[in-house]
Write a protein that holds these residues in place. Structure first.
Motif, PDB file in Angstrom:
ATOM      1  N   ARG A   1     -11.314   3.290  -3.324  1.00  0.00           N
ATOM      2  CA  ARG A   1     -10.919   1.872  -3.312  1.00  0.00           C
ATOM      3  C   ARG A   1      -9.583   1.688  -2.604  1.00  0.00           C
ATOM      4  O   ARG A   1      -9.391   0.723  -1.849  1.00  0.00           O
ATOM      5  CB  ARG A   1     -10.836   1.334  -4.743  1.00  0.00           C
ATOM      6  CG  ARG A   1     -12.166   1.063  -5.403  1.00  0.00           C
ATOM      7  CD  ARG A   1     -12.005   0.190  -6.625  1.00  0.00           C
ATOM      8  NE  ARG A   1     -11.172   0.824  -7.645  1.00  0.00           N
ATOM      9  CZ  ARG A   1     -11.626   1.653  -8.575  1.00  0.00           C
ATOM     10  NH1 ARG A   1     -12.920   1.954  -8.606  1.00  0.00           N
ATOM     11  NH2 ARG A   1     -10.811   2.180  -9.463  1.00  0.00           N
ATOM     12  N   TYR A   2      -8.668   2.619  -2.853  1.00  0.00           N
ATOM     13  CA  TYR A   2      -7.355   2.530  -2.210  1.00  0.00           C
ATOM     14  C   TYR A   2      -7.495   2.592  -0.694  1.00  0.00           C
ATOM     15  O   TYR A   2      -6.904   1.788   0.031  1.00  0.00           O
ATOM     16  CB  TYR A   2      -6.471   3.668  -2.714  1.00  0.00           C
ATOM     17  CG  TYR A   2      -5.151   3.787  -1.993  1.00  0.00           C
ATOM     18  CD1 TYR A   2      -4.143   2.841  -2.173  1.00  0.00           C
ATOM     19  CD2 TYR A   2      -4.902   4.851  -1.134  1.00  0.00           C
ATOM     20  CE1 TYR A   2      -2.932   2.941  -1.505  1.00  0.00           C
ATOM     21  CE2 TYR A   2      -3.691   4.973  -0.468  1.00  0.00           C
ATOM     22  CZ  TYR A   2      -2.717   4.015  -0.658  1.00  0.00           C
ATOM     23  OH  TYR A   2      -1.517   4.126   0.008  1.00  0.00           O
TER      24      TYR A   2
ATOM     25  N   THR B   1      -6.820  -1.285  -8.646  1.00  0.00           N
ATOM     26  CA  THR B   1      -6.672  -0.077  -7.827  1.00  0.00           C
ATOM     27  C   THR B   1      -7.123   1.167  -8.570  1.00  0.00           C
ATOM     28  O   THR B   1      -7.811   2.028  -8.001  1.00  0.00           O
ATOM     29  CB  THR B   1      -5.207   0.095  -7.389  1.00  0.00           C
ATOM     30  OG1 THR B   1      -4.806  -1.050  -6.628  1.00  0.00           O
ATOM     31  CG2 THR B   1      -5.035   1.351  -6.543  1.00  0.00           C
TER      32      THR B   1
ATOM     33  N   TRP C   1       0.830  -1.206   0.000  1.00  0.00           N
ATOM     34  CA  TRP C   1       0.000   0.000   0.000  1.00  0.00           C
ATOM     35  C   TRP C   1       0.864   1.255   0.000  1.00  0.00           C
ATOM     36  O   TRP C   1       0.449   2.304  -0.523  1.00  0.00           O
ATOM     37  CB  TRP C   1      -0.951   0.006   1.198  1.00  0.00           C
ATOM     38  CG  TRP C   1      -0.311   0.292   2.526  1.00  0.00           C
ATOM     39  CD1 TRP C   1       0.285  -0.602   3.357  1.00  0.00           C
ATOM     40  CD2 TRP C   1      -0.222   1.566   3.178  1.00  0.00           C
ATOM     41  NE1 TRP C   1       0.744   0.026   4.491  1.00  0.00           N
ATOM     42  CE2 TRP C   1       0.446   1.353   4.415  1.00  0.00           C
ATOM     43  CE3 TRP C   1      -0.637   2.857   2.859  1.00  0.00           C
ATOM     44  CZ2 TRP C   1       0.712   2.389   5.311  1.00  0.00           C
ATOM     45  CZ3 TRP C   1      -0.382   3.884   3.751  1.00  0.00           C
ATOM     46  CH2 TRP C   1       0.281   3.650   4.954  1.00  0.00           C
TER      47      TRP C   1
ATOM     48  N   SER D   1      -6.863  -1.194   0.216  1.00  0.00           N
ATOM     49  CA  SER D   1      -5.411  -1.362   0.211  1.00  0.00           C
ATOM     50  C   SER D   1      -4.755  -0.946   1.521  1.00  0.00           C
ATOM     51  O   SER D   1      -3.807  -1.589   1.975  1.00  0.00           O
ATOM     52  CB  SER D   1      -4.795  -0.556  -0.945  1.00  0.00           C
ATOM     53  OG  SER D   1      -5.267  -1.015  -2.192  1.00  0.00           O
TER      54      SER D   1
ATOM     55  N   GLY E   1       0.640   2.865  -4.004  1.00  0.00           N
ATOM     56  CA  GLY E   1      -0.478   3.796  -4.036  1.00  0.00           C
ATOM     57  C   GLY E   1      -0.333   5.045  -3.203  1.00  0.00           C
ATOM     58  O   GLY E   1      -0.970   6.063  -3.473  1.00  0.00           O
TER      59      GLY E   1
END
Length: 321
Positions: free
Chosen positions: A273-274, A170, A133, A278, A137
């Motif tokens: 979503r991240y 992602t 993560w 994540s 991201g």
């Protein structure tokens, strides 16, 4: 900045023109994100940064050497790259990094910046310890915040099914991907074509490599400095979902050395979503602090620049030169 108060540390980050942010991502690891260090770092600091990158590469790559991106001799590389380095808290040892080049393009006659997900390396000793993560991201998410939640284009070059699947899941509207309805848009076609025409050196692809513009597949990709990253399909880390593994096996010739060129966007849906899928729950508080710093920097710096009569401010304050 050891020994200074938290307020002093916050101000020292906020008042910098470029991003230079360090914080703990977990009790075991801390990250430092440095934006375009070649534009402002001192020569000794840049040398130290390069040493940390090479230290990770020596443990992550079979023979420890690469000749592209942050490892090339091009002087401008670190002037257009955002580096995320992860250090082990216990001994200060660098254990992973992501080098994120920013590619300047022209799209429909307007300048556009594409964040290339770039080179990610992890010391084998800390793999599977929850760093994905951070490396895949975190920097993009913080840049999205700084961009006032406006969508950002991203690109990615890989032959690794685990990475191809992570990018497809992602980010938004990623092509190519095995997801139902995935198709290339005109803008993605234009971005991919310009990247391959003028920026393939960013990800270590030589001039002899081909490009299938219908499938976004780079053929014979490992001839421009990234040779040591070439993998067989069996050796490439697999995704937990078989469809991504099957997709890469069908689309890529691993003996020849093919790569996918993925183009997508970081938008509000991708950011959500991240955060939800994540980022570990126990890291949300640390991410919130980092996000706060970015937002304060975004708000404070324009005010300070306006108050400085020596700075140009468009037509409201033309340059005195």
């Amino acid at each position: 900045m050891i020994g200074h108060s938290p307020l002093y540390n916050l101000l020292s980050v906020v008042l910098k023109k470029r991003l230079d942010l360090a914080f703990k991502t977990s009790p075991e690891f801390r990250a430092r994100i440095v934006e375009f260090p070649g534009l402002w770092m001192s020569a000794p600091d840049i040398a130290g940064l390069r040493d940390d990158l090479r230290s990770v590469a020596r443990r992550a790559v079979a023979d420890g050497s690469l000749d592209y991106g942050v490892f090339s001799e091009r002087e401008d590389v670190l002037s257009r790259t955002i580096v995320t380095l992860v250090y082990r808290v216990s001994d200060g040892q660098p254990v992973a990094f992501n080098a994120l080049p920013v590619i300047a393009l022209s799209l429909s006659g307007k300048p556009v910046e594409v964040l290339h997900l770039g080179l990610v390396m992890i010391d084998p000793a800390v793999r599977s310890q929850g760093l994905s993560w951070v490396l895949y991201g975190l920097t993009c998410f913080l840049l999205f915040l700084r961009n006032q939640l406006r969508p950002l284009w991203i690109s990615n070059v890989t032959q690794v099914p685990a990475v191809a699947g992570m990018v497809a899941e992602t980010f938004s509207d990623v092509f190519p991907a095995p997801t139902r309805g995935a198709r290339r848009s005109l803008r993605q076609q234009l971005i991919a074509t310009e990247i391959m025409a003028a920026h393939r050196h960013v990800f270590g692809v030589g001039p002899e490599a081909g490009f299938d513009a219908d499938r976004f597949v780079i053929t014979n990709a490992y001839t421009g400095g990234s040779d040591n990253l070439k993998k067989t399909f069996d050796a490439a880390p697999k995704h937990r979902k078989p469809e991504y593994n099957d997709f890469c096996a069908a689309e890529l010739d691993y003996a020849r050395g093919d790569d996918l060129l993925q183009i997508g966007q970081l938008d509000l849906n991708a950011a959500q979503r991240y955060l939800l899928e994540s980022v570990p729950r126990n890291a949300l508080g640390r991410l919130a602090v980092a996000s706060f710093v970015i937002l304060v920097q975004r708000l404070v710096l324009p005010v300070l620049h306006w108050a400085d009569s020596r700075r140009q401010w468009g037509i409201l304050r033309p340059s005195k030169r």
